[in-house]
Design an enzyme around this catalytic site. Sequence first.
Site, PDB file in Angstrom:
ATOM      1  N   PHE A   1       2.147 -14.808   7.242  1.00  0.00           N
ATOM      2  CA  PHE A   1       3.174 -15.069   6.232  1.00  0.00           C
ATOM      3  C   PHE A   1       2.799 -14.296   4.973  1.00  0.00           C
ATOM      4  CE2 PHE A   1       5.090 -16.991   2.548  1.00  0.00           C
ATOM      5  CZ  PHE A   1       6.409 -17.114   2.951  1.00  0.00           C
TER       6      PHE A   1
ATOM      7  N   ASP B   1      -4.549 -10.545   1.719  1.00  0.00           N
ATOM      8  CA  ASP B   1      -3.552 -11.374   1.045  1.00  0.00           C
ATOM      9  C   ASP B   1      -4.189 -12.730   0.758  1.00  0.00           C
ATOM     10  OD1 ASP B   1      -1.523 -13.017   0.207  1.00  0.00           O
ATOM     11  OD2 ASP B   1      -0.052 -12.325   1.687  1.00  0.00           O
TER      12      ASP B   1
ATOM     13  N   LYS C   1       0.454 -17.028  -6.721  1.00  0.00           N
ATOM     14  CA  LYS C   1       0.423 -18.498  -6.789  1.00  0.00           C
ATOM     15  C   LYS C   1      -0.425 -19.025  -7.959  1.00  0.00           C
ATOM     16  CE  LYS C   1       2.372 -19.648  -2.427  1.00  0.00           C
ATOM     17  NZ  LYS C   1       2.333 -18.799  -1.244  1.00  0.00           N
TER      18      LYS C   1
END
Length: 409
Positions: free
Chosen positions: A149, A234, A263
């Site tokens: 993802f 990531d 985030k």
Amino acid sequence: MSRTTSTEAPRSQAYFREAQERTAHNYHPLPVVVEHAEGAWMTDVDGTRYLDMLAGYSALNFGHGHPELLQVAHAQLDRLTLTSRAFVHDQFGTFCAALADLCGKELVLPMNTGAEAVETAIKVSRKWGYDIKGVTPDSAEIVVATGNFHGRTTTVVGFSDDPDARDGFGPFTPGFVPVPYGDAAALEAAITPSTVAVLIEPIQGEGGVVIPPDGYLREVRDITRRHNVLFAADEIQAGLGRTGRTFACDHEDVVPDLYVLGKALGGGIVPVSAVVADRDVLGVLHPGQHGSTFGGNALACAVGTKVVELLASGELQERSSTLGAVLRDRLEALVGKGVLAVRTRGLWAGVDIDPTVGTGRAVCEALMERRVLAKDTHGSTIRLAPPLVVSEDDLHWGLDQLEAVVTGG
Ligand SMILES: *Cc1c(COP(=O)(O)O)cnc(C)c1O
């Protein structure tokens, strides 16, 4: 299910209905309507308090309303918020230097959302491939992992294997080669002279907190170095303290060529993302070749600098590690009692629910009734990621609720 759910409370019900009627249904939220929050606790419009065991998918690692982050944000709001990158502001260099130092790298390219940072890493890797490695124009390949993802842009969902994320959104960008996650031999076999980068999550968060076999990240590091291929990690969800270390790659003492961050970098206040790398990588970009109106704005940089400062002492990482041991022990005790398997690293867990107990969604609804908010992923898995500032007592209380739900207590 005898307790009063929040949607039976009058104000929650009205707000929830309005929200559902006036938005695209690209989410399936739990019927709770939050009004304010502090630390690890959120309060809904009817005054009911909930323990936040999701922390905005790790965007709230420092908790809701962290006093130092709020103070910096308030002060910056009154001073300067946005200049665009057409000019330089006084927070920009400070933030870039602080984040680069935290990563042990030379340069930072700030963006806003995680997906934009991933897109940036893809563009930089391709440009590096053509300009430095000498790959034939328009033929660059990037090796990615199954179960990944990396965000929601059309390029990024094009190399997802989740039908919900992908189906109906083609045609997709070519140049991505998927290999099974955790299989270093398959990854090496997929590398060709056109490969410019390997892009993986060091732990797959959305995939259900999937932790690769020990040594995998080190092998990926060795393979990419041997084949003159960039390693882009990531760390948008896994990084910045969540796993008990600053980066998930730290668990194998691995330093990728590109850190992709987001985030928690925005302190739960503003969207802040970045690609962090050395000059020989990020130096391939020249004026006009990439950009973002809001990327690196003054408010984002002020908050981001404080985020880096909060991480610099290692105190939160330590806390994540210590509380992570509590989380692991409590969850492992549930295996065979309504739970099939658990995977944890730091204060982060994927909990596979026994289907005889119910779906992940049903468990999250039952948790909500017990005033704990968590989120299912991929049907039967629940992801737990409380703010790193959660107290040990509150963590135990939250896990008491989970135990009661899965054991039918
Ligand atoms: C959340 C996430 C993204 C996307 O970030 P957005 O800010 O939602 O665009 C990318 N990669 C990983 C690993 C993520 O967890």
